[in-house]
Design an enzyme around this catalytic site. Structure first.
Site, PDB file in Angstrom:
ATOM      1  N   ASP A  66      83.853  20.947   0.874  1.00  0.00           N
ATOM      2  CA  ASP A  66      83.907  22.344   1.305  1.00  0.00           C
ATOM      3  C   ASP A  66      85.081  23.099   0.712  1.00  0.00           C
ATOM      4  O   ASP A  66      85.242  24.304   0.957  1.00  0.00           O
ATOM      5  CB  ASP A  66      83.917  22.443   2.837  1.00  0.00           C
ATOM      6  CG  ASP A  66      85.019  21.636   3.492  1.00  0.00           C
ATOM      7  OD1 ASP A  66      85.373  20.563   2.971  1.00  0.00           O
ATOM      8  OD2 ASP A  66      85.532  22.067   4.539  1.00  0.00           O
ATOM      9  N   ASP A 212      93.550  21.718   5.282  1.00  0.00           N
ATOM     10  CA  ASP A 212      93.151  20.730   6.289  1.00  0.00           C
ATOM     11  C   ASP A 212      94.320  19.804   6.620  1.00  0.00           C
ATOM     12  O   ASP A 212      94.861  19.135   5.733  1.00  0.00           O
ATOM     13  CB  ASP A 212      91.981  19.900   5.772  1.00  0.00           C
ATOM     14  CG  ASP A 212      90.715  20.735   5.609  1.00  0.00           C
ATOM     15  OD1 ASP A 212      90.837  21.967   5.574  1.00  0.00           O
ATOM     16  OD2 ASP A 212      89.628  20.152   5.515  1.00  0.00           O
TER      17      ASP A 212
END
Length: 303
Positions: A66, A212
């Site tokens: 992603d 992240d």
């Protein structure tokens, strides 16, 4: 100097609810820098009038799909659209192998050069410096190697007060010295202080990008005092266990991070597909850090 970021994607893992995977376009003094490149990024660029031809630098934080699965398509389109000038690409070392394999088996020979620099997810380092800014990577704590990015403007020269220098008939070739802070000595020996002829430029600003990561304080030293912080906020805090299992952060934690590090403005993104609407995530982060915004598609934020 212009310093703003346009959000191209805000979803984690999959595109859903009109949210695309992560991508952002940073405009610094009319130079465009692409941060991450999830699936569908070039479609988002067309939608929000971000011209690929103006992008000369791309930064990939890590190799979860992603965050980079739109990259090869974008690079291919640049080739098909006749790009000739080099492109600087920064990301994990295996990214070079991925790109080379894609182009090898599609028999694609790019018309332009990709200048690839591997990032190191174990230490902080300056990876780019030009007349406008410096870009520094720093380690994040995710399931795979992952880096954050700190974009920091450089201090610009002082600005001349046009009316005053023209009234004194100061030669144009003296202007560069004034901009660098030098006093002006007139032909008759009169000294004019620089601060009477110029004003200081604006204070340089900074943008910290944390894709992240699980919550920890190891990277706080690199983002402290940033004017704007983008931080992932994948889950609400009632799913803290899930956030820890997947090495992600909650919206509440993102707010805590901004407050602890004296951030001026917080943007949260990378939202889980379980959330159709995002109001609860925003409210949760704002309960700790009021100046929080949702980093959603099409929004442009001044740093």
């Amino acid at each position: 100097m212009k310093f703003e970021v346009t959000i191209l994607g805000s979803s984690s893992a999959t595109p859903i609810f009109n949210r695309n995977p992560t991508a952002q376009a940073l405009n610094i003094n009319e130079r465009l820098y692409l941060i991450d490149c999830g699936e569908g990024t070039q479609q988002q660029m067309l939608r929000f009038d971000i011209k690929a031809s103006r992008i000369d630098h791309i930064f990939i934080s890590h190799l979860h799909g992603d965050h980079y699965l739109g990259l090869v398509g974008l690079l291919s389109s640049m080739h098909l659209n006749g790009r000739k000038k080099p492109l600087k690409l920064f990301g994990p070392a295996p990214l070079k192998e991925i790109i080379d394999l894609q182009f090898k088996y599609s028999d694609t020979n790019l018309q332009y050069e990709i200048e690839f620099k591997a990032t190191d997810a174990t230490t902080a380092e300056v990876i780019l410096e030009n007349q406008d800014l410096t870009v520094t990577t720093f380690p994040l704590d995710h399931r795979i190697p992952c880096t954050g990015f700190l974009f920091k403007q450089k201090k610009t020269l002082r600005k001349i007060i046009k009316e005053k220098v023209e009234a004194l008939e100061i030669p144009i070739n003296y202007y560069p010295l004034l901009k660098r802070g030098q006093n002006y000595v007139a032909p008759d020996g009169t000294v004019y202080a620089n601060n009477e002829l110029t004003v200081d430029s604006s204070t340089p600003k900074s943008y910290a990008y944390c894709s992240d990561t699980i919550y920890n304080q190891n990277y706080f030293q690199y983002i402290k005092g940033a004017d704007t912080l983008y931080h992932e906020a994948t889950f609400l805090h009632n799913m803290l266990d899930r956030a820890q299992q997947t090495f992600h952060t909650t919206a509440f934690q993102a707010g805590e991070i901004a407050a602890h590090n004296e951030i001026s403005k917080l943007l949260i993104g990378h939202f889980s597909a379980r959330y159709r609407t995002l109001d609860d995530l925003l409210i949760e982060a704002q309960s700790v850090f009021p100046d929080t915004n949702l980093a959603i598609e099409g929004k442009t934020f001044e740093i």
